[in-house]
Scaffold this motif. Structure first.
Motif, PDB file in Angstrom:
ATOM      1  N   GLN A 157       0.826  -1.217   0.000  1.00 21.98           N
ATOM      2  CA  GLN A 157       0.000   0.000   0.000  1.00 21.98           C
ATOM      3  C   GLN A 157       0.864   1.273   0.000  1.00 21.98           C
ATOM      4  O   GLN A 157       0.543   2.263   0.654  1.00 21.98           O
ATOM      5  CB  GLN A 157      -0.947  -0.001   1.201  1.00 21.98           C
ATOM      6  N   TRP A 158       1.944   1.223  -0.768  1.00 23.26           N
ATOM      7  CA  TRP A 158       2.877   2.355  -0.827  1.00 23.26           C
ATOM      8  C   TRP A 158       2.654   3.207  -2.064  1.00 23.26           C
ATOM      9  O   TRP A 158       2.610   4.428  -1.976  1.00 23.26           O
ATOM     10  CB  TRP A 158       4.310   1.824  -0.802  1.00 23.26           C
ATOM     11  N   PHE A 159       2.481   2.559  -3.197  1.00 21.40           N
ATOM     12  CA  PHE A 159       2.252   3.310  -4.426  1.00 21.40           C
ATOM     13  C   PHE A 159       0.869   3.949  -4.395  1.00 21.40           C
ATOM     14  O   PHE A 159      -0.108   3.345  -3.963  1.00 21.40           O
ATOM     15  CB  PHE A 159       2.381   2.406  -5.649  1.00 21.40           C
ATOM     16  N   ARG A 160       0.803   5.193  -4.890  1.00 20.42           N
ATOM     17  CA  ARG A 160      -0.451   5.933  -4.885  1.00 20.42           C
ATOM     18  C   ARG A 160      -1.129   5.954  -6.252  1.00 20.42           C
ATOM     19  O   ARG A 160      -2.314   6.274  -6.357  1.00 20.42           O
ATOM     20  CB  ARG A 160      -0.180   7.377  -4.433  1.00 20.42           C
ATOM     21  N   SER A 161      -0.359   5.651  -7.306  1.00 19.73           N
ATOM     22  CA  SER A 161      -0.920   5.697  -8.656  1.00 19.73           C
ATOM     23  C   SER A 161      -0.155   4.744  -9.556  1.00 19.73           C
ATOM     24  O   SER A 161       0.899   4.211  -9.186  1.00 19.73           O
ATOM     25  CB  SER A 161      -0.863   7.126  -9.224  1.00 19.73           C
ATOM     26  N   ILE A 162      -0.698   4.524 -10.757  1.00 19.59           N
ATOM     27  CA  ILE A 162      -0.067   3.657 -11.744  1.00 19.59           C
ATOM     28  C   ILE A 162      -0.072   4.372 -13.091  1.00 19.59           C
ATOM     29  O   ILE A 162      -0.974   5.165 -13.387  1.00 19.59           O
ATOM     30  CB  ILE A 162      -0.799   2.297 -11.847  1.00 19.59           C
ATOM     31  N   ASP A 163       0.948   4.070 -13.912  1.00 21.68           N
ATOM     32  CA  ASP A 163       1.131   4.752 -15.188  1.00 21.68           C
ATOM     33  C   ASP A 163       1.708   3.758 -16.200  1.00 21.68           C
ATOM     34  O   ASP A 163       2.284   2.740 -15.822  1.00 21.68           O
ATOM     35  CB  ASP A 163       2.087   5.944 -14.994  1.00 21.68           C
ATOM     36  N   ILE A 164       1.537   4.070 -17.477  1.00 17.62           N
ATOM     37  CA  ILE A 164       2.241   3.383 -18.562  1.00 17.62           C
ATOM     38  C   ILE A 164       3.032   4.451 -19.297  1.00 17.62           C
ATOM     39  O   ILE A 164       2.473   5.483 -19.676  1.00 17.62           O
ATOM     40  CB  ILE A 164       1.288   2.712 -19.569  1.00 17.62           C
ATOM     41  N   CYS A 165       4.330   4.212 -19.508  1.00 22.59           N
ATOM     42  CA  CYS A 165       5.150   5.199 -20.195  1.00 22.59           C
ATOM     43  C   CYS A 165       6.031   4.530 -21.245  1.00 22.59           C
ATOM     44  O   CYS A 165       6.025   3.306 -21.380  1.00 22.59           O
ATOM     45  CB  CYS A 165       6.006   5.984 -19.202  1.00 22.59           C
ATOM     46  N   GLY A 166       6.770   5.337 -21.979  1.00 17.60           N
ATOM     47  CA  GLY A 166       7.594   4.813 -23.058  1.00 17.60           C
ATOM     48  C   GLY A 166       6.905   4.984 -24.399  1.00 17.60           C
ATOM     49  O   GLY A 166       5.912   5.705 -24.516  1.00 17.60           O
TER      50      GLY A 166
END
Length: 312
Positions: A157-166
């Motif tokens: 429960q540390w990450f607050r968000s998720i992303d896709i990059c590149g």
């Protein structure tokens, strides 16, 4: 703080701008520091890149050759993370979303060690900054392998968000659907890089397919009044990075940046750095650039500042 920010812009005072609370919600952690900080540590001089990059690949080659080569190994990596926190404290960043890849977690021997080290760096160098860590996936990743790791990662429960990059559209956006459903169940804010190089339709597809709450870049949406209206109606915020867009050839210059069109269409927008060690413009400088070129008024830019501070 509104009047302080407006006065700082009107007086063209970077020192005063740095004192006003701001957010940086699109910041790749290992590239989020200031070149001068790395120069002082490595006892070198780094010539900032001038002009535009022909591609993300050319940008990455420049970064490895001109910056990363002077910060080798784990010591160099952690120094660059440290630099990002120092920069946030120096520039009045009240909310900081730094993104990290799974490979970075593995390089520090797993989540417990990774969290301990990152939280320690934040506490030491930016104790007044609210830290919003973001899990960044690669558009070209093996989604099955990623999916197998998520239960362990999300359990902390540390990450607050998720992303896709590149590189955008390296695989169908639908391949990420189950990953984003897991992230949603874990309470993460759902974001993705889209519409930086793609089209307005790509922005809409990603937002619908992954139930995005925010889009990193998304500037291609400015080409479609219908899609901008949809984004505005659904309160999908775009975290834009003006200098990144200019240096990667996605905007001709600050004066013609699509943030004006997006703002006029009612799309929520924030101003961010992306990769400060590459693009060499702080959040305060990004605001000043947009003001000095006449694209937006000081009061309008303050609305963007306040939009970013409503995160968290």
């Amino acid at each position: 703080m509104k009047q302080h920010f407006i006065a700082a812009l009107e007086n063209r005072s970077l020192d005063d701008l740095r004192k006003v609370p701001k957010s940086d919600l699109h910041n790749h952690a290992g590239r989020g520091g200031n070149l001068k900080y790395i120069e002082a540590w490595a006892n070198i001089t780094i010539q900032p890149h001038s002009g535009t990059f022909a591609s993300l690949g050319e940008m990455q080659e420049w970064f490895v050759r001109s910056v990363k080569s002077h910060c080798p190994g784990m010591e160099g990596y952690l120094k660059r993370i440290e630099a990002a926190f120092v920069q946030a404290a120096d520039d009045g960043i009240e909310l900081l979303a730094l993104s990290f890849g799974i490979d970075e977690i593995d390089s520090l021997c797993g989540m417990e060690s990774f969290i301990r080290i990152m939280d320690s760096l934040r506490q030491r160098y930016a104790p007044q900054t609210a830290f919003l860590p973001e899990l960044a996936l690669d558009w070209a990743c093996n989604t099955d392998a990623v999916r197998a790791r998520l239960d362990d990662i999300f359990a902390y429960q540390w990450f607050r968000s998720i992303d896709i990059c590149g590189p955008e559209l390296a695989q169908p956006i639908s391949n990420f659907r189950s990953i984003y459903r897991k992230a949603k169940s874990a309470g993460l804010v759902l974001k993705a890089h889209t519409g930086e190089f793609g089209t307005a339709d790509n922005v809409l597809e990603a937002a619908v397919e992954l139930e995005l709450q925010e889009v990193h870049h998304g500037i291609a949406a400015a080409a479609s009044p219908q899609i901008m209206k949809w984004l505005a109606d659904h309160h999908i915020r775009l975290n834009v990075c003006p200098t990144s867009n200019v240096m990667l050839g996605r905007a001709r210059d600050y004066a013609s940046h699509p943030v004006r069109t997006l703002y006029d269409a009612g799309v929520p927008v924030t101003i961010n750095t992306d990769d400060l060690l590459i693009f060499n413009q702080s959040v305060s400088e990004e605001y000043l650039n947009l003001y000095l070129c006449g694209l937006m008024s000081a009061a309008e830019l303050n609305e963007l500042r306040e939009c970013g501070l409503r995160s968290g």
